[in-house]
Design a protein around this motif. Structure first.
Motif, mmCIF file in Angstrom:
data_model
loop_
_atom_site.group_PDB
_atom_site.id
_atom_site.type_symbol
_atom_site.label_atom_id
_atom_site.label_comp_id
_atom_site.label_asym_id
_atom_site.label_seq_id
_atom_site.Cartn_x
_atom_site.Cartn_y
_atom_site.Cartn_z
ATOM 1 N N THR A 172 39.569 -20.925 -30.931
ATOM 2 C CA THR A 172 40.603 -21.754 -31.556
ATOM 3 C C THR A 172 40.025 -22.541 -32.726
ATOM 4 O OG1 THR A 172 41.754 -21.970 -29.437
ATOM 5 C CG2 THR A 172 42.301 -23.573 -31.154
ATOM 6 N N LYS A 173 38.850 -23.111 -32.522
ATOM 7 C CA LYS A 173 38.188 -23.883 -33.575
ATOM 8 C C LYS A 173 37.871 -23.016 -34.781
ATOM 9 C CE LYS A 173 34.051 -26.684 -34.407
ATOM 10 N NZ LYS A 173 32.805 -27.231 -33.805
ATOM 11 N N GLU A 174 37.321 -21.813 -34.552
ATOM 12 C CA GLU A 174 36.958 -20.935 -35.659
ATOM 13 C C GLU A 174 38.183 -20.348 -36.341
ATOM 14 O OE1 GLU A 174 34.118 -20.703 -36.962
ATOM 15 O OE2 GLU A 174 33.094 -21.879 -35.422
ATOM 16 N N TYR A 175 39.245 -20.149 -35.592
ATOM 17 C CA TYR A 175 40.495 -19.661 -36.179
ATOM 18 C C TYR A 175 41.049 -20.688 -37.158
ATOM 19 C CZ TYR A 175 45.288 -17.889 -36.494
ATOM 20 O OH TYR A 175 46.497 -17.415 -36.953
ATOM 21 N N ILE A 176 41.055 -21.953 -36.740
ATOM 22 C CA ILE A 176 41.522 -23.025 -37.630
ATOM 23 C C ILE A 176 40.589 -23.163 -38.831
ATOM 24 C CG2 ILE A 176 41.928 -25.516 -37.787
ATOM 25 C CD1 ILE A 176 42.739 -25.456 -34.833
ATOM 26 N N ASN A 177 39.282 -23.077 -38.558
ATOM 27 C CA ASN A 177 38.291 -23.210 -39.635
ATOM 28 C C ASN A 177 38.465 -22.115 -40.677
ATOM 29 O OD1 ASN A 177 35.631 -24.264 -40.775
ATOM 30 N ND2 ASN A 177 35.078 -22.148 -40.325
ATOM 31 N N TYR A 178 38.860 -20.915 -40.246
ATOM 32 C CA TYR A 178 39.031 -19.815 -41.185
ATOM 33 C C TYR A 178 40.090 -20.153 -42.228
ATOM 34 C CZ TYR A 178 40.246 -15.233 -43.073
ATOM 35 O OH TYR A 178 40.518 -14.187 -43.917
ATOM 36 N N PHE A 179 41.180 -20.728 -41.802
ATOM 37 C CA PHE A 179 42.260 -21.020 -42.733
ATOM 38 C C PHE A 179 42.037 -22.322 -43.504
ATOM 39 C CE2 PHE A 179 44.238 -18.067 -39.760
ATOM 40 C CZ PHE A 179 44.833 -17.183 -40.641
ATOM 41 N N GLU A 180 41.261 -23.216 -42.931
ATOM 42 C CA GLU A 180 40.962 -24.455 -43.650
ATOM 43 C C GLU A 180 39.807 -24.281 -44.631
ATOM 44 O OE1 GLU A 180 40.239 -27.440 -40.738
ATOM 45 O OE2 GLU A 180 42.378 -27.807 -40.341
ATOM 46 N N ASN A 181 38.844 -23.404 -44.300
ATOM 47 C CA ASN A 181 37.679 -23.165 -45.158
ATOM 48 C C ASN A 181 37.474 -21.659 -45.303
ATOM 49 O OD1 ASN A 181 36.583 -26.102 -45.232
ATOM 50 N ND2 ASN A 181 36.799 -25.654 -43.050
ATOM 51 N N LYS A 182 38.496 -20.998 -45.794
ATOM 52 C CA LYS A 182 38.502 -19.541 -45.835
ATOM 53 C C LYS A 182 37.350 -18.979 -46.664
ATOM 54 C CE LYS A 182 41.629 -15.656 -46.711
ATOM 55 N NZ LYS A 182 43.007 -15.281 -47.125
ATOM 56 N N GLU A 183 37.135 -19.525 -47.848
ATOM 57 C CA GLU A 183 36.082 -19.003 -48.722
ATOM 58 C C GLU A 183 34.702 -19.172 -48.095
ATOM 59 O OE1 GLU A 183 36.323 -20.640 -52.609
ATOM 60 O OE2 GLU A 183 38.302 -19.798 -53.035
ATOM 61 N N GLU A 184 34.485 -20.306 -47.441
ATOM 62 C CA GLU A 184 33.189 -20.546 -46.800
ATOM 63 C C GLU A 184 32.961 -19.570 -45.651
ATOM 64 O OE1 GLU A 184 31.309 -23.951 -43.921
ATOM 65 O OE2 GLU A 184 32.384 -24.635 -45.705
ATOM 66 N N ALA A 185 34.018 -19.330 -44.851
ATOM 67 C CA ALA A 185 33.891 -18.410 -43.723
ATOM 68 C C ALA A 185 33.610 -16.989 -44.204
ATOM 69 C CB ALA A 185 35.169 -18.436 -42.883
ATOM 70 N N ILE A 186 34.297 -16.574 -45.259
ATOM 71 C CA ILE A 186 34.093 -15.228 -45.787
ATOM 72 C C ILE A 186 32.708 -15.094 -46.403
ATOM 73 C CG2 ILE A 186 34.861 -13.582 -47.537
ATOM 74 C CD1 ILE A 186 37.708 -14.558 -47.079
ATOM 75 N N LYS A 187 32.269 -16.115 -47.119
ATOM 76 C CA LYS A 187 30.955 -16.078 -47.752
ATOM 77 C C LYS A 187 29.853 -15.954 -46.707
ATOM 78 C CE LYS A 187 27.996 -18.383 -51.145
ATOM 79 N NZ LYS A 187 26.774 -18.078 -50.386
ATOM 80 N N PHE A 188 30.018 -16.646 -45.588
ATOM 81 C CA PHE A 188 29.010 -16.560 -44.525
ATOM 82 C C PHE A 188 28.889 -15.118 -44.038
ATOM 83 C CE2 PHE A 188 27.899 -16.643 -39.979
ATOM 84 C CZ PHE A 188 26.681 -17.295 -40.045
ATOM 85 N N ALA A 189 30.027 -14.451 -43.829
ATOM 86 C CA ALA A 189 30.006 -13.062 -43.379
ATOM 87 C C ALA A 189 29.467 -12.141 -44.460
ATOM 88 C CB ALA A 189 31.406 -12.631 -42.957
ATOM 89 N N MET A 190 29.789 -12.430 -45.707
ATOM 90 C CA MET A 190 29.290 -11.612 -46.813
ATOM 91 C C MET A 190 27.777 -11.735 -46.939
ATOM 92 S SD MET A 190 31.802 -9.990 -48.493
ATOM 93 C CE MET A 190 31.340 -9.839 -50.214
ATOM 94 N N ASP A 191 27.256 -12.946 -46.765
ATOM 95 C CA ASP A 191 25.804 -13.157 -46.865
ATOM 96 C C ASP A 191 25.049 -12.323 -45.841
ATOM 97 O OD1 ASP A 191 26.158 -14.908 -48.937
ATOM 98 O OD2 ASP A 191 25.991 -16.720 -47.722
ATOM 99 N N LEU A 192 25.674 -12.083 -44.715
ATOM 100 C CA LEU A 192 25.032 -11.295 -43.658
ATOM 101 C C LEU A 192 25.281 -9.802 -43.814
ATOM 102 C CD1 LEU A 192 25.879 -13.514 -40.558
ATOM 103 C CD2 LEU A 192 23.700 -13.337 -41.733
#
Length: 451
Positions: free
Chosen positions: A132-152
């Motif tokens: 639930t926390k990460e789901y909310i975080n995805y929409f509140e900080n979408k670019e940051e969440a995507i960048k983290f996955a892209m970096d990996l």
């Protein structure tokens, strides 16, 4: 005498922290060198080395890696007596593309159970809170969440282009049908959904590792086992966590960062399925069986990876603490996979009803709400069937329906693949019958056939 074969070629990338440009000067004879490198990649060398010397070759690569270094070996898996005939490849390509556009229109909705993967991989009921926390975080900080996955490298052009449902089959398709398939997946929102699930899983993996590293209440032996499964230790996670900057970025170039990166990547691969050659029977890698194996890879891999992982966790919990704790993974599956499958099926029926009022010549037909008329036993079978919980055995069931469904008698991806169903319809109705023709038209095939 002919000249000796060239020495193995190794390529390095600055992403791995290489200190000097060894690629420009070459490694020379790899069997004589004793240098240590941060990363080694072996490209197209397995066939040249030969089976007799493979073990020595692997050991040389390992011995030349610096502590914390990473090695990658590329090789072709399997072989055929002769190359695939061009005409046969075209038939395969067009056949698979036709099956995709007339079978997978609702694959994004059918993929709802994928959201359960990261929760189940989190091992504990606390995974629901983290999700639930990460789901909310995805929409509140979408670019940051995507960048983290892209970096990996968890989300890349390749992971979006191949798509988990047909990643194996696309190896056997022509360039044109591959591009058309990619376009189709973008149109039905499967590409966007796949990207979201992998980004979501990457951030769930990060939270899982950090939470375990700071957990002082759980049995230390269990925590150690969970971290060992991902190839990382608590100390490495804590050291990596300290590299976080004010912008929320982490350093993955340190030895600890690389271990954590690999752990998160493994977490994602064990949560979100992308079938590959290692996750299907050897014969299924034969392109001559591509039309037979088509659409089965996901269910085979789901059973081997997701359900297999849950089964191993159940047995470990039973040995460690008895029957009670061993029931937790079962309860988590019942609380995630089944409800998500139900939601996906209900939404699918609603969309089909709406499409009936939009597509030319097709009225909105209430009969598409098949689940409303199902008895309890048939509905239970249907949900279990579609959830993927049958694992590899689900291949024996008609899981992916082509046009209609209704429990054990539904039509769809039979044991010989969806192509055999189309051939059967062709022989049954003839090439000019509306029932056969509509089955070959995207979107229209989803609506009830008129006898």
């Amino acid at each position: 005498p002919p000249p000796p074969p060239p020495p193995p070629s190794f390529f390095f990338h600055e992403h791995y922290g290489i200190r000097d440009s060894v690629a420009s000067r070459g490694l020379g004879d790899v069997y004589k060198r004793q240098d240590k490198y941060d990363a080694i990649a072996s490209i197209e060398m397995i066939e040249a080395v030969g089976e007799k010397y493979l073990e020595k070759y692997f050991n040389i690569i390992k011995d030349n890696l610096a502590p914390g270094g990473r090695g990658a070996i590329q090789a072709m898996m399997g072989k055929l007596p002769a190359p695939l005939d061009p005409w046969f490849k075209r038939i395969n390509s067009y056949g698979m593309f036709l099956n995709i556009i007339t079978t997978l229109t609702f694959s994004a909705l059918a993929s709802f159970p994928d959201l359960a993967g990261p929760i189940l991989r989190s091992r504990e009921m606390d995974g629901f809170r983290t999700a639930t926390k990460e789901y909310i975080n995805y929409f509140e900080n979408k670019e940051e969440a995507i960048k983290f996955a892209m970096d990996l490298g968890i989300v890349s052009q390749d992971t979006l282009a191949t798509m988990y449902i047909n990643a194996a089959e696309m190896d056997y398709m022509t360039l044109g049908t591959k591009k058309a398939t990619d376009m189709f997946f973008r149109m039905i929102m499967l590409e966007q959904f796949t990207k979201f699930t992998r980004v979501f899983a990457a951030n769930m993996g990060r939270a899982f590792l950090i939470n375990l590293a700071h957990n002082n209440t759980k049995d230390p032996a269990v925590i150690k086992r969970w971290l060992k499964e991902l190839g990382v230790t608590k100390e490495e996670i804590l050291a990596w966590e300290k590299t976080k900057t004010a912008q929320g970025e982490y350093d993955f170039t340190t030895p600890e960062g690389r271990k954590v990166s690999d752990a998160i990547y493994r977490f994602v691969d064990e949560s979100i399925i992308r079938p590959n050659a290692a996750q299907r029977p050897t014969w299924a890698s034969n392109p001559y069986f591509a039309l037979v194996w088509q659409l089965k890879g996901f269910f085979y891999a789901y059973g081997k990876t997701i359900m297999g992982g849950q089964g191993r966790e159940i047995m470990n919990r039973y040995r460690e603490a008895g029957l009670g704790p061993a029931m937790i993974p079962i309860a988590m599956m019942a609380m995630t996979i089944l409800p998500l499958t139900m939601v996906g099926l209900e939404v699918r029926e609603a969309v089909k009803y709406g499409m009936g009022g939009v597509l030319p010549g097709v009225p909105a037909d209430p009969s598409v709400f098949k689940t409303d008329d199902m008895d309890g036993g048939t509905y239970t079978y249907e949900i279990f069937d579609r959830s993927g919980m049958a694992g590899s055995w689900g291949i024996l069931l008609p899981i992916l329906s082509g046009r209609e469904y209704g429990g054990p008698l539904e039509q769809g991806a039979s044991l010989l693949g969806p192509t055999s169903d189309k051939i059967g319809d062709l022989l049954k109705y003839g090439p000019f019958d509306n029932r056969f023709i509509k089955g070959q038209i995207p979107l229209y095939y989803t609506l009830p056939s008129q006898e």
